[in-house]
Design an enzyme around this catalytic site. Structure first.
Site, PDB file in Angstrom:
ATOM      1  N   PHE A   1      23.740  13.895  76.337  1.00 61.21           N
ATOM      2  CA  PHE A   1      22.846  12.833  77.020  1.00 61.21           C
ATOM      3  C   PHE A   1      23.932  11.598  76.844  1.00 61.21           C
ATOM      4  O   PHE A   1      23.537  10.545  76.841  1.00 61.21           O
ATOM      5  CB  PHE A   1      21.695  12.461  76.434  1.00 61.21           C
ATOM      6  CG  PHE A   1      20.812  13.497  76.419  1.00 61.21           C
ATOM      7  CD1 PHE A   1      20.173  14.271  77.817  1.00 61.21           C
ATOM      8  CD2 PHE A   1      20.407  14.324  75.176  1.00 61.21           C
ATOM      9  CE1 PHE A   1      19.527  15.279  77.748  1.00 61.21           C
ATOM     10  CE2 PHE A   1      19.530  15.571  75.338  1.00 61.21           C
ATOM     11  CZ  PHE A   1      19.211  16.027  76.479  1.00 61.21           C
TER      12      PHE A   1
ATOM     13  N   ILE B   1      26.095  20.856  79.816  1.00 61.45           N
ATOM     14  CA  ILE B   1      25.461  20.350  78.842  1.00 61.45           C
ATOM     15  C   ILE B   1      23.810  20.442  79.068  1.00 61.45           C
ATOM     16  O   ILE B   1      23.141  19.978  78.313  1.00 61.45           O
ATOM     17  CB  ILE B   1      25.667  18.924  78.410  1.00 61.45           C
ATOM     18  CG1 ILE B   1      25.474  17.985  79.641  1.00 61.45           C
ATOM     19  CG2 ILE B   1      27.191  18.558  77.969  1.00 61.45           C
ATOM     20  CD1 ILE B   1      25.334  16.593  79.511  1.00 61.45           C
ATOM     21  N   GLY B   2      23.377  21.091  80.106  1.00 65.91           N
ATOM     22  CA  GLY B   2      22.071  21.339  80.507  1.00 65.91           C
ATOM     23  C   GLY B   2      21.799  21.408  81.766  1.00 65.91           C
ATOM     24  O   GLY B   2      20.750  21.976  82.414  1.00 65.91           O
TER      25      GLY B   2
ATOM     26  N   ASN C   1      20.766  23.095  93.947  1.00 62.70           N
ATOM     27  CA  ASN C   1      19.902  24.036  93.433  1.00 62.70           C
ATOM     28  C   ASN C   1      18.493  23.291  93.381  1.00 62.70           C
ATOM     29  O   ASN C   1      18.590  22.531  92.435  1.00 62.70           O
ATOM     30  CB  ASN C   1      20.466  24.905  92.209  1.00 62.70           C
ATOM     31  CG  ASN C   1      19.447  25.681  91.797  1.00 62.70           C
ATOM     32  OD1 ASN C   1      18.363  25.510  91.733  1.00 62.70           O
ATOM     33  ND2 ASN C   1      20.249  26.921  91.203  1.00 62.70           N
TER      34      ASN C   1
ATOM     35  N   LYS D   1      15.859  24.053  92.144  1.00 63.52           N
ATOM     36  CA  LYS D   1      15.267  24.235  90.812  1.00 63.52           C
ATOM     37  C   LYS D   1      15.727  23.474  89.581  1.00 63.52           C
ATOM     38  O   LYS D   1      15.323  23.012  88.870  1.00 63.52           O
ATOM     39  CB  LYS D   1      15.339  25.863  90.378  1.00 63.52           C
ATOM     40  CG  LYS D   1      14.464  26.367  89.355  1.00 63.52           C
ATOM     41  CD  LYS D   1      14.585  27.878  89.248  1.00 63.52           C
ATOM     42  CE  LYS D   1      13.418  28.647  89.960  1.00 63.52           C
ATOM     43  NZ  LYS D   1      13.282  30.031  89.646  1.00 63.52           N
TER      44      LYS D   1
ATOM     45  N   LYS E   1      25.673  13.577  95.612  1.00 63.95           N
ATOM     46  CA  LYS E   1      26.004  12.166  95.167  1.00 63.95           C
ATOM     47  C   LYS E   1      25.735  11.942  93.744  1.00 63.95           C
ATOM     48  O   LYS E   1      26.053  10.847  93.152  1.00 63.95           O
ATOM     49  CB  LYS E   1      24.926  10.918  95.932  1.00 63.95           C
ATOM     50  CG  LYS E   1      25.452  10.870  97.420  1.00 63.95           C
ATOM     51  CD  LYS E   1      24.917   9.777  97.914  1.00 63.95           C
ATOM     52  CE  LYS E   1      23.532   9.361  98.129  1.00 63.95           C
ATOM     53  NZ  LYS E   1      22.985   8.293  98.890  1.00 63.95           N
ATOM     54  N   GLY E   2      24.862  12.996  93.063  1.00 60.93           N
ATOM     55  CA  GLY E   2      24.740  12.911  91.645  1.00 60.93           C
ATOM     56  C   GLY E   2      23.264  12.520  91.429  1.00 60.93           C
ATOM     57  O   GLY E   2      22.628  11.803  92.096  1.00 60.93           O
TER      58      GLY E   2
ATOM     59  N   GLY F   1      22.053  12.897  87.307  1.00 57.67           N
ATOM     60  CA  GLY F   1      21.516  12.821  86.043  1.00 57.67           C
ATOM     61  C   GLY F   1      21.152  11.436  85.671  1.00 57.67           C
ATOM     62  O   GLY F   1      20.313  11.326  84.929  1.00 57.67           O
ATOM     63  N   GLU F   2      21.782  10.234  86.189  1.00 54.37           N
ATOM     64  CA  GLU F   2      21.642   9.100  85.645  1.00 54.37           C
ATOM     65  C   GLU F   2      20.287   8.391  86.388  1.00 54.37           C
ATOM     66  O   GLU F   2      19.314   8.103  85.652  1.00 54.37           O
ATOM     67  CB  GLU F   2      22.701   8.086  85.728  1.00 54.37           C
ATOM     68  CG  GLU F   2      23.868   8.818  85.491  1.00 54.37           C
ATOM     69  CD  GLU F   2      24.221   9.237  84.094  1.00 54.37           C
ATOM     70  OE1 GLU F   2      23.841   8.757  83.364  1.00 54.37           O
ATOM     71  OE2 GLU F   2      24.926  10.396  83.955  1.00 54.37           O
TER      72      GLU F   2
END
Lengths: 733, 210, 326
Positions: A238, A464-465, A626, A628, A696-697, A699-700
């Site tokens: 994180f 990392i996950g 993806n 899922k 475009k991403g 995670g954040e």
């Protein structure tokens, strides 16, 4: 598609940094300072050295100095830099409480831990500062902003300065977020192995194998190819593995001294003090609007804490500059240097901090105007980037608003707080918007066809996950027209094709195109190889070449076959490595992912307990590779936001400069019972400009905006506006 | 269950063990030889004495295999598994019983292996994540975690799965709310909670033997 | 962690002797708190006497009550049919504590002997009179949001963390102990101590005394009970404060009442005066509010725990309301 490493993870076969079996392994345990600022005057290691099994006790008095070691903090020869990271065991200075002052190395973990308690230090104490509030007056403009007025950390202005002050309808509010700690479930760990006096292998918890290799190659004066970093499995991070930390250096030094591989895993207490955190930040927003709900001015100021030796800067005020159409806008970003370890980006980093203030203020202003908060946001919607005056590369935030409002049941929301209840529970609804740059960097990827017909891809990138390995496998399978089972994507090794550090929601944007292009290059190469040995392929178009079990086929020619074994033998290998770089479109378009989160909360009228009963997270993140794994990542970000909103709070007792929250019983992160049903909606429209994949991403933006959505819902439920996180029961009773 | 009935004597019965450190350091006082030589001699002696008096015998069954071991009493069950037996599927997430990553089954019950000493489990049967599958065939709960993507980084996963199997066996998987409460001893910082619940519900409703 | 001598006891008497004659010896059962404290150097016993093989695990009917063996696991007690039928408050309190895994390890005796979670107690570099008498109380002028509002002293303001004990003190339980001088019974309310000048002593157990069982007398509290635990997350957290409430209601009138709080004092805090307010009154929110006001008399807060003065009465009302409706 299921995760490619699922089986490894559910059987316990996945090996993390502290789990590699190496011959003659020794264990390192760090000893931390018990003062916050000052100097070590003496350190007694004799008793520890004599304890059973102890191989070495290393301190600043006897540590070998790596040739590339730079002094900690500001470099007098380069006064403009942000400061060097803490160089462990290189001087007698204490810069924060629990700073490593020794590493004890023993042949078993128990013995190393015991002996670490026998090291006794004496100090010359100096007065320390660990309180942000008390040091706000000393806050300063970051060096990078002084050096470059175009830096995102520099003061920003459009229209008139602080114009909100003269607005007819205005608000002025202060917001505080406490220090929050990443606390991935895997404790920070490293196994350091000098395979030869000039060859180092690190099994390390890092988000960037290349970055870690570069840092330690430089430190030890080694060519980069002599350092190998392996991070196949990373137990969450994180953001806290975006930096090289003292314990990594300590393990490497220890392995050098005892000439054995050394495994070093931090304790949960040490996870608070020396591997970064989201910095305690004070913010103030002034906002004015017209009675019909048009924002006329915003001023957003922020002071975040950093250490005395490094200037940690994040984009706390970024969202404010571009999210809403305000003709007058002022931002001021400042740092306060305290006697603490350096912060580091934590999921959704500064944007999540800033969004808490901005999106809370939006809710406050909507309330003041007696307008529905979603309607208020729509009235100030930006169809192009008001900061850079450029079109968006893509923006489907309105679609997200609609989808989320419908799913959460926004129509049940009442303008008047405290109007809805279910027995003893008040019910409220709130929303919060998030955005994060759709960053793309340069990356390489390699691909080769193996004689058995499988394709092996390699990249130094870590997973990392989020499921990077799975997404890359899918991109390769799609590009090659092969079943995913025929693809093996290997990652997490600095010897593989160069790739950037996992972070900033940029990996699929960056490594995805490299994998795509490597696959296309491989196909070209195979067609060329086939063309030279098989006349049927000589003039074939590459899109006609297809993969069968053991050979290439050609559409329109059912007899044409080029077997993999022959192609591989003929060419002596088929490996291709490509480098993929962003196009220049980033100069023409503003590229962002967007999200909006809707929360339904229940607040107990007597106990002040808050339960999030429903969360809907909607994202415009471009193409979803993806559903899922991407959906899982969104839900995870929402859970992180629940933690930020309701419970996460690291507290220092300023008298000692020491944390009083020192484990997961004191520092609460959400448990299973805190998680509501979380619904995720993706617009799933490709962005035409970021890359060919259209991504475009995620995670954040999964976290940014969640905390204010919850805080706003608490206000809607109770009429109580909590501007200092977390919203614990004591603030509501 | 435990079958041993040992007498009430210290399992590591050298009463001098406590003063061992002090005694061995007396060697230094005797020596007029150069320091490093003494240290080396002392270290070797320390090792031998320490090994002899610090370790005690322990019989355990781990994943169906009977083991006869010698361990220090201060070695936790978790560290025994990870560091001595190389069963690293069981994870260390906090070492204080506050996260659940170290969950294993002892005589069929889920426990935090970080909070008990290995020697306390004499004669007991330990099942770790490595012992859950039937050879190559995954346990239904492992299958369900893969299918529902009940993890991200994978670090809490072995503990989640061991806990989930126990949760179903205990009869605490009756509703979503009950599962959430009875799985709250396993923290997932990646936040895969809803997928974990889905996996457990799938196994519960599938009626397969867990 | 330091090395220690490990003794596996099979007879109570031998275990008691082993601990009685050695000031540095401790019993170990579930280990869920002791192992934690040893890892952090807060407790450094030189000898551990493992009592897990002793025959104190049974839950049985005895003398108009339940006798719960000291080594019965928290999960076993919480799931026990007799406990759930006769003492549902105890089951509720147990299930509000810790996690399923910890409840599978922790014993009844060990739960009572939990040490405080005060951060200053847990950090060996900080002052703490409980850990090291004479070093001062770190919490008094420090971060004290989790700390006591009743019964504290200037030597210690820590609170007892057990949920189970809050129910047991409300239910008038008795602790059975066996020691070098024989057996004795301790009323639950007298088992734990207030800090006074000796905060290092949590309980009134004598050296070497071993808890063998807890007796919970039968009572009318089989229906209208509730354990209200207020915490910072939905599960697996220590209480900000908690309330154990048990009522016997007939035709809307309270015939008997039991009330105790956790997280407010150095011991589980029985609220006898408030119980008296309840008896004979109608089971209404107004009555509950009156009782709560009486319950909070004498409460004093520190810099960071002033909220407990507001949360306390609210939680009492909530606990009584829920109990009455059960």
């Amino acid at each position: 598609m299921n995760r490619v490493d699922g089986r490894q993870k559910v059987t316990g076969a996945a090996k993390y940094a502290a789990e590699y079996e190496l011959p003659n392994l020794a264990y390192g345990v760090l000893v931390g300072s018990t003062i916050t600022k000052g100097r070590l005057t003496s350190i007694d290691t004799k008793t520890a050295e004599r304890a059973p099994g102890v191989l070495a006790v290393i301190t600043h008095l006897n540590a070998p100095k790596a040739p590339g070691t730079k002094p900690t903090g500001k470099d007098p020869s380069q006064p403009q830099t942000v400061g060097n990271a803490l160089q462990v065991f290189m001087d007698d200075k204490i810069r924060f409480n629990d700073q490593p002052i020794a590493v004890v190395v023993a042949n078993t973990l128990e013995r190393a831990r015991f002996a670490a308690r026998l090291v006794k230090a004496q100090y010359a104490k100096e007065k320390h500062q660990t309180n942000l509030e008390a040091n706000k007056a000393n806050a300063f403009l970051p060096t990078q902003a002084k050096k470059n007025p175009k830096s995102p950390a520099a003061d920003y202005q459009r229209g008139q300065v602080d114009a909100y002050k003269t607005g007819a309808l205005k608000l002025e509010s202060e917001y505080v977020i406490p220090t929050e700690v990443h606390h991935p479930m895997e404790l920070q760990a490293i196994t350091a192995h000098w395979e030869a006096p000039d060859r180092l292998t690190l099994y390390d918890k890092t988000q960037g194998t290349m970055a870690t290799r570069r840092d330690f190659a430089r430190q030890w004066g080694l060519p980069e190819e002599n350092v190998k970093v392996i991070a196949t499995y990373v137990g969450g991070a994180f953001g806290n593995a975006l930096h090289s930390w003292p314990h990594e250096s300590a393990a490497i030094i220890a392995a050098k001294v005892v000439n054995r591989p050394v495994r070093l895993m931090l304790t949960r207490e040490q996870m608070f003090t020396m591997v970064g955190y989201r910095p305690h930040t004070w913010q103030k927003i002034g906002m004015s609007a017209t009675p019909d709900g048009k924002i006329t001015a915003i001023t957003h100021e922020s002071i975040g804490q950093t250490s005395t030796y490094e200037e940690f800067v994040e984009a706390t005020l970024g969202q404010t500059k571009m999210m809403y159409q305000s003709p007058n806008l002022t931002t001021r970003y400042r740092l306060a240097a305290l006697d603490v370890g350096s912060p580091i980006w934590m999921r959704g980093p500064g944007e999540a901090t800033g969004a808490f203030a901005l999106e809370s203020a939006m809710d406050e202003m909507a309330f003041l105007l007696n307008i529905d908060p979603m309607e208020f946001r729509l009235r100030n919607y930006t169809d192009q980037d008001p900061e850079k005056n450029r079109p968006w590369s893509s923006k489907f935030l309105k679609e997200c608003y609609q989808a989320g409002a419908q799913r959460v049941g926004w129509n049940k929301r009442q303008l008047k707080p405290g109007a809805l209840r279910d027995g003893e529970w008040f019910i409220g609804y709130g929303m919060g918007v998030g955005t994060f740059g759709a960053h793309r960097g340069s990356s390489k990827a390699s691909a080769q066809l193996l004689p058995n017909g499988t394709v092996l891809l390699q990249s130094a990138v870590t997973d990392i996950g989020p499921g990077t390995g799975t997404a890359m496998t899918q991109i390769a399978a799609d590009t090659l027209g092969l079943a995913p089972e025929k693809i093996r994507f290997e990652w997490g090794n600095s010897d593989f094709a160069q790739a950037p550090t996992q972070g900033g929601s940029a990996i699929v944007n960056t490594v995805g195109p490299a994998v795509q292009e490597a696959c296309m290059a491989l196909k070209d190469k195979l067609r060329e190889l086939a063309a030279t040995s098989n006349s049927a392929f000589t003039s074939a178009k590459k899109e006609d070449v297809a993969f069968a079990d053991n050979y290439l086929t050609l559409s329109g020619n059912s007899t044409a076959r080029a077997t993999y074994a022959d192609l591989v033998r003929q060419a002596g290998g088929t490996a291709v490595t490509v480098e993929s770089k962003p196009s220049g479109e980033g100069q023409k378009y503003s590229m962002y992912s967007f999200s909006v989160h809707f929360a339904e909360v229940r607040v107990h009228e007597l106990t002040g307990e808050v339960r999030v009963s429903k969360l809907v997270s909607c994202a415009d993140a471009g193409t979803i590779i993806n559903e899922k794994t991407a959906g899982n990542q969104m839900k995870g970000g929402a859970v992180g936001g629940i933690g930020m909103a309701l419970m996460e709070h690291a507290i220092i007792d300023d008298r000692f400069g020491r944390y009083v929250t020192k484990d997961l019983a004191d520092y609460h992160v959400p448990v299973q019972a805190d998680s509501p049903a979380i619904e995720v909606f993706f617009v799933n429209q490709p962005d035409p400009y970021v890359n060919k994949l259209g991504t475009k991403g995620i995670g954040e933006i999964a976290t940014i905006g969640v905390a204010p959505a919850i805080a706003n819902a608490v206000f809607n439920a109770t009429g109580k506006r909590v501007r200092e996180l977390p919203i614990t029961p004591d603030k509501l009773v | 269950m435990a079958t041993n009935h040992e007498p009430d004597v210290p399992a590591n019965h050298n009463e001098n063990r406590r003063t061992f450190l002090k005694q061995s350091s007396l060697l230094t006082a005797l020596a007029l030889v150069p320091g490093p030589v003494v240290s080396a001699a002392e270290a070797k002696l320390d090792e031998r004495v320490a090994e002899a008096i610090e370790q005690i015998p322990l019989s355990l069954k781990v994943n169906g295999k009977k083991l006869k071991l010698k361990v220090e009493p201060r070695t936790t069950l978790l560290d025994l598994l990870r560091e001595n037996l190389n069963l690293t599927g069981t994870k260390k997430g906090c070492d204080y019983g506050q996260c659940g990553a170290c969950t294993v089954h002892v005589d069929g019950q889920r426990v935090n292996s970080c909070l008990s000493f290995a020697v306390m489990h004499e004669g007991q049967e330990i099942t770790t994540i490595e012992g859950l599958a039937d050879g190559d065939k995954l346990h239904p709960m492992q299958e369900a975690f893969v299918k529902h993507d009940g993890f991200q980084c994978g670090y809490c996963t072995p503990g989640q799965i061991m806990s989930a199997v126990a949760c179903v066996r205990e009869g605490h998987a009756g509703s979503e709310g009950e599962i959430r409460e009875y799985m709250s001893g396993n923290i997932c910082r990646c936040g895969a909670y809803t997928n974990i619940v889905a996996a457990i519900q799938d196994v519960k409703s599938g009626g397969q033997k867990v | 962690m330091n090395q220690f001598q490990y003794v596996r006891a099979t007879k109570p008497q031998a275990a008691i002797e082993a601990v009685a004659k050695d000031a540095n010896a401790r019993f170990i059962a579930g280990g869920t708190n002791l192992v934690d404290l040893m890892k952090r150097g807060v407790m450094t016993p030189q000898k551990l006497v493992d009592i897990n093989r002793l025959d104190f695990r049974k839950i049985e009917r005895q003398n108009n009550g339940l006798r719960i063996g000291a080594l019965a696991l928290n999960s076993t007690v919480a799931d026990d049919k007799q406990v759930r039928e006769r003492q549902p408050l105890l089951a509720l309190a147990l299930n509000a504590g810790a996690s399923p895994q910890l409840r599978n390890m922790a014993t009844v005796g060990g739960n009572m002997l939990q040490r405080t979670r005060c951060a200053y107690f847990y950090d060996v570099t900080m002052p703490c009179n409980k850990r090291q008498p004479g070093t001062g109380c770190g919490a008094l002028e420090g971060i004290n949001r989790m700390h006591a509002i009743f019964g504290f002293s200037d030597k210690c303001i820590a609170v007892h963390p057990s949920d189970m004990s809050v129910a047991l003190v409300a239910l008038d339980a008795t602790v059975q102990v066996s020691g070098p001088k024989g057996n004795r019974s301790i009323p639950f309310a007298d088992f734990h101590r207030l800090p006074g000048d000796t905060p290092e002593k949590d309980t009134n157990l004598e050296p070497g005394e071993l808890i063998t069982a807890v007796d919970v007398p039968d009572g009318p509290f089989t229906k209208h009970v509730h354990y209200q635990k207020v915490r910072e997350r939905a599960s697996y957290a220590f209480a900000l404060l908690s309330v154990a409430a048990a009522l016997d209601i007939e035709n809307g009138t309270i015939k008997a009442a039991r009330l105790a709080m956790g997280g407010v004092a150095h011991k589980p805090w029985r609220l006898t005066a408030a119980e008296q307010v309840l008896v004979g009154k109608p089971a209404t929110e107004e009555t509950f509010r009156q009782a709560a006001t009486v319950a909070m008399q004498g409460a004093k807060s520190f810099k960071h725990n002033e909220y407990k003065l507001r949360l306390g009465p609210n939680a009492i009302v909530q606990a009584l309301k829920t109990a009455a409706a059960a």
